[in-house]
Design an enzyme around this catalytic site. Sequence first.
Site: not given
Ligand code: NDP
Length: 251
Positions: A142, A155
């Site tokens: 991130s 985080y």
């Molecule tokens: P979302 O919340 O939209 O997506 C997160 C995804 O992770 C979901 O699809 C969820 O699916 C999955 N997930 C969470 N916990 C688990 C688990 N224990 N096992 C399996 N799957 C899991 O967030 P983003 O798309 O924004 O984030 C994606 C990545 O990008 C993350 O690592 C985030 O930290 C990073 N990021 C995001 C930024 C942003 O601005 N959006 C900026 C920088 C980094 P389900 O609930 O079905 O398990």
Amino acid sequence: MFDLAGKVALVTGGNGGIGLGMARGLAQAGAHVVIAGRNRAKSAAALRQLRDAGQQASEIAADVTDEAQVAALFAQVRDAHGRLDILVNNAGTTVRRPPQDMTLDEWNLVMDTNLTSAFLCCRAAYPLMKAAGAGKIVNIGSILSIFGAPYAGPYCASKGGIVQYTRSIALAWAKDNIQANTVLPGWIDTELTESARAEVAGLNDRVLARTPAARWGRPEDLAGIAVFLASRASDFVTGTAIPVDGGYAIA
Ligand code: NDP
């Protein structure tokens, strides 16, 4: 150079947000994409989107913080495809609270989801990639791998940690022709940041004012870097951390 035909990619959290944006890019480049998440309805909807676009995809339900479920996930990939070429560790979460009020359970939830899951998945992917004589690991950090945030201690710690973990596996596995890199997304419009905008006063205005591109990123903005880091085009790129942030980190 960017062709992924015949490759198998696993994207954790590939059922939504940035993960689905990257899954789409990898599938468009020709890979069969396996998306892994906990929410089966969300995974089914994502799978429909990919297949409706004529792409090869499947889904496996898994909580990537659970060692046994990670082992089962990789066993299913091995049984179904006999190989794994590309691993994207994207699953992530956050808890927004001042450090003095953060509970140990909240700390552990964020560290387990963002950092320990990547360790478990990389370790499980290694034998498959070593056997294939090549592999590509894309870990999602991130912009908070670089900057601090007063409401996001675990985080920031997990996202800083994943950069260092990625450097370590890049060194350990270079001899096996496995490249591992971290992508550092800036502020991207997803479910995760929708809640941030609701919870952190002034965030939307700050992001727009600070980002040289003057907009929030979109999940599809991450597709190109995923394809690059998953393809032959990046064979001499390893251990690095690449911001995809509309210029946020240099402003
Ligand atoms: P979302 O919340 O939209 O997506 C997160 C995804 O992770 C979901 O699809 C969820 O699916 C999955 N997930 C969470 N916990 C688990 C688990 N224990 N096992 C399996 N799957 C899991 O967030 P983003 O798309 O924004 O984030 C994606 C990545 O990008 C993350 O690592 C985030 O930290 C990073 N990021 C995001 C930024 C942003 O601005 N959006 C900026 C920088 C980094 P389900 O609930 O079905 O398990």
